[in-house]
Write an enzyme that holds these catalytic residues in place. Structure first.
Site, short mmCIF file in Angstrom:
data_model
loop_
_atom_site.label_atom_id
_atom_site.label_comp_id
_atom_site.label_asym_id
_atom_site.label_seq_id
_atom_site.Cartn_x
_atom_site.Cartn_y
_atom_site.Cartn_z
CE LYS A 196 -29.26 2.29 -26.28
NZ LYS A 196 -30.26 0.78 -25.07
N GLY A 248 -22.32 3.08 -19.04
CA GLY A 248 -23.05 1.98 -18.65
C GLY A 248 -21.92 1.58 -17.70
CD GLU A 270 -18.14 9.35 -16.72
OE1 GLU A 270 -17.85 9.29 -16.10
OE2 GLU A 270 -17.44 10.23 -17.55
P1 NAD Z 1 -25.27 -1.63 -19.56
O1 NAD Z 1 -24.12 -1.42 -19.90
O2 NAD Z 1 -26.03 -3.40 -19.24
O3 NAD Z 1 -26.10 -0.80 -20.17
C1 NAD Z 1 -25.88 -0.01 -20.71
C2 NAD Z 1 -26.83 1.09 -22.17
O4 NAD Z 1 -26.07 0.26 -23.37
C3 NAD Z 1 -27.97 0.75 -22.03
O5 NAD Z 1 -28.46 1.76 -23.34
C4 NAD Z 1 -28.01 -0.54 -22.97
O6 NAD Z 1 -29.20 -0.84 -23.78
C5 NAD Z 1 -26.88 -0.29 -24.23
N1 NAD Z 1 -26.21 -1.65 -24.57
C6 NAD Z 1 -26.38 -2.48 -24.04
N2 NAD Z 1 -25.40 -3.51 -25.05
C7 NAD Z 1 -24.72 -3.22 -25.99
C8 NAD Z 1 -24.62 -3.18 -27.33
N3 NAD Z 1 -23.27 -4.21 -27.43
N4 NAD Z 1 -24.00 -2.15 -27.45
C9 NAD Z 1 -23.88 -0.66 -27.45
N5 NAD Z 1 -25.11 -0.53 -26.36
C10 NAD Z 1 -25.15 -1.41 -25.71
O7 NAD Z 1 -25.31 -0.84 -18.30
P2 NAD Z 1 -26.37 -1.07 -16.85
O8 NAD Z 1 -27.11 -1.89 -16.77
O9 NAD Z 1 -27.48 -0.15 -18.11
O10 NAD Z 1 -26.32 0.47 -15.85
C11 NAD Z 1 -25.38 -0.53 -15.13
C12 NAD Z 1 -23.83 -0.26 -15.68
O11 NAD Z 1 -23.76 0.98 -15.71
C13 NAD Z 1 -23.56 -0.10 -13.80
O12 NAD Z 1 -22.11 -1.24 -14.18
C14 NAD Z 1 -22.61 1.15 -13.66
O13 NAD Z 1 -21.83 1.34 -12.70
C15 NAD Z 1 -22.63 1.95 -14.89
N6 NAD Z 1 -22.99 3.53 -14.91
C16 NAD Z 1 -21.52 3.90 -14.59
C17 NAD Z 1 -21.95 5.22 -14.30
C18 NAD Z 1 -20.70 6.34 -14.56
O14 NAD Z 1 -21.01 7.71 -14.64
N7 NAD Z 1 -19.40 5.64 -14.44
C19 NAD Z 1 -22.87 6.14 -14.41
C20 NAD Z 1 -23.93 5.36 -14.29
C21 NAD Z 1 -24.22 3.95 -14.41
#
Ligand code: NAD
Length: 497
Positions: A196, A248, A270
């Site tokens: 996803k 995320g 992560e």
């Molecule tokens: P996000 O948490 O908003 O979304 C991440 C993913 O989760 C997306 O695909 C989104 O559609 C999905 N999602 C949203 N709500 C959900 C739910 N309730 N259940 C399941 N899935 C859901 O994050 P973002 O804004 O896309 O990305 C930025 C964040 O990601 C930042 O906090 C960043 O630090 C983090 N990130 C971490 C790493 C790592 O390796 N630690 C790498 C890249 C980004």
């Protein structure tokens, strides 16, 4: 599918770059076919460099997710992938890597358009995805088990088996590499997969999906459900998956973990970061300035490991900040597809507004906010590179993950003070130590609570290096041999002699 492009952007794209979007459509890919989604939720694909909607697609519904999981389950159970000889899996994954590499120019353009990142950075993303795929292709033949010295009346072995159906939910900042950290080991060890991607960056995943079929990966082994949070939530709660790998924000990671608890699905997370860069008085200062620049301006600060907290010896503070601001003036802000651009836009209007609000609040709270290059006067989601000094430890700009081109600076008095400030964050993803004193480097590295410590360098990723966080940055390690634990089960077999 018609794609709308601003005239100035059309001129930056190589001819034919978007032709492939006519076929496949942006829709669920289940059991080897692109399906018509069963949902009315329409999502825009936006060019963050102009704010223009390029095209739209319908989100995958909970029924689409259930079908994708069922297709992955069938493909797992009938052994079309898990029971292939490991060499055959390796060969097909290498074929996929070759196809990805051959199309790297096109995919990099697509990624720069979709994410806003400068083309040079998008090229590095594709190269990283290819390298990770090749690395795990090699692992298909190397996940050995063991013979256990049990009592002599038995022959006991522990062997590695695939887990089953693995799912991945990924963010928008590094769409292909982060997907590949999960997909490549899952496939190498014989699992099947449901992805996803972030709703904001679905294009490169759709492209990769087509290549999987071309590489001879059987139908049903890789399934994709484009969509937003509701699609992700349906996948995380699905009783049909055996493992979910999430990258995320910390908040969404918590929701994924709660959902997975209901079905006892294995989870790796992560999550976010607020990584400190510690610059000691004995550092090689030009190298440290380079490292701090790379750590915060890469991908316009939208990096989980962004070195967003500069902690610098008080005696160096003013000189270091001046040098940093001087160097920052050289950045060229613009559309990701413009070859001159070194700092692109943020991903969305919401993200731009959130970052801007955090900076304004810091200024209202008494911090000194300095920006260097003005944002270009167009409709994209641009934020200028911003350095914030005179912050108080624990102030929101210093504590929260900004996920934009914003660096906070705090002076420290001695080594203990530096370590205390570094570890004061709720996050623990990455960190860096800049010092030429070998003893100090070892002392400080040991004391930092972070999944990765870089010393006199920043942001080094490689397929061989395990990566992940502690504290609110999550748990579990991706890349390197650590992935063997995530994507295989140990089976103990005891034979009575
Ligand atoms: P996000 O948490 O908003 O979304 C991440 C993913 O989760 C997306 O695909 C989104 O559609 C999905 N999602 C949203 N709500 C959900 C739910 N309730 N259940 C399941 N899935 C859901 O994050 P973002 O804004 O896309 O990305 C930025 C964040 O990601 C930042 O906090 C960043 O630090 C983090 N990130 C971490 C790493 C790592 O390796 N630690 C790498 C890249 C980004």
């Amino acid at each position: 599918m018609t794609v709308q492009l601003a005239p100035e952007v059309r001129g930056l794209l190589l001819p034919g770059t978007l032709d492939w979007l006519d076929e496949p459509p942006l829709s669920p890919y289940i059991g080897g076919t692109w399906r018509t989604p069963r949902s009315d939720t329409v999502i825009d694909v936006v060019d963050p460099g102009t704010g223009q909607t390029l095209t739209t697609y319908a989100a995958s519904s909970a029924e689409d997710v259930a079908d994708a999981v069922a297709a992955a389950r069938t493909a797992f159970d009938d052994g079309r992938w898990s029971e292939l000889d490991p060499e055959a899996r390796e060969e097909r994954l290498r074929h996929l890597a070759d196809l990805l590499e051959a199309d790297a120019g096109t995919i990099a353009q697509v990624e720069a358009l979709d994410t806003g990142k400068p083309l040079a950075e998008a090229r590095l993303d594709i190269a990283e995805a290819v390298a990770v795929l090749r690395y795990y292709a090699g692992w298909a033949t190397k996940a050995e088990g063991s013979v256990i010295p049990a009592p002599r009346c038995f022959l006991a072995t522990a062997t590695r088996e695939p887990i089953g159906v693995c799912a991945a939910i990924t963010p928008w900042n590094y769409p292909l590499p982060i997907l590949m950290y999960k997909l490549a080991p899952a496939l190498a060890f014989g699992n099947t997969f449901v992805a996803k991607p972030s709703e904001q960056t679905v294009l490169s995943t759709a492209y990769l999906t087509e290549l999987c079929a071309a590489a001879g990966i059987p139908d049903g082994v890789v399934n994709v459900v484009p969509g937003a949070g509701a699609t992700g939530a349906a996948l995380a709660a699905s009783p049909g998956i055996d493992k979910i790998a999430f990258t995320g924000s910390t908040r969404t990671g918590q929701a994924v973990m709660r959902a997975a608890a209901g079905t006892l699905t294995r989870v790796s997370l992560e999550l976010g970061g607020k990584s400190p860069q510690l610059v000691f008085a004995d550092a090689d200062i030009p190298a440290a300035v380079d490292g701090v620049m790379a750590g915060i301006w890469t991908n316009t600060g939208q990096v989980c490991v962004a070195g967003s907290r500069l902690l610098v010896d008080r005696r160096l503070h003013d000189e270091f900040v001046t040098e940093l601001l001087d160097r920052t003036r050289d950045l060229v802000i613009g559309h990701g597809l413009d070859p001159a651009t070194t700092l692109g836009p943020l991903i969305s209007r919401d993200q731009r507004d959130r970052v801007t609000a955090l900076v304004e609040r810091a200024a209202a709270d008494g911090a000194d906010v300095r920006t260097t290059a003005p944002a270009p006067g167009r409709d994209g989601y641009f934020v200028p590179p911003t350095v914030v000094t005179r912050v108080r430890p624990g102030q929101s700009i210093e504590r929260e993950e900004v996920f934009g081109p914003v660096l906070t600076v705090l002076p420290f008095d001695d080594e203990d003070d530096a370590v205390r400030l570094a570890n004061s964050s709720p996050y623990g993803l990455a960190s860096a130590v800049w010092s030429t004193d070998a003893s100090r480097v070892h002392r400080v590295s040991r004391r930092l609570r972070a999944g990765t410590v870089w010393v006199n360098t920043y942001g080094v990723f490689h397929p061989t290096l395990p990566f992940g966080g502690v504290k609110a940055s999550g748990f579990g390690r991706e890349l390197g041999s650590a992935a063997v634990e995530h994507y295989t089960e140990l089976k103990t077999t005891v034979i009575g002699l």
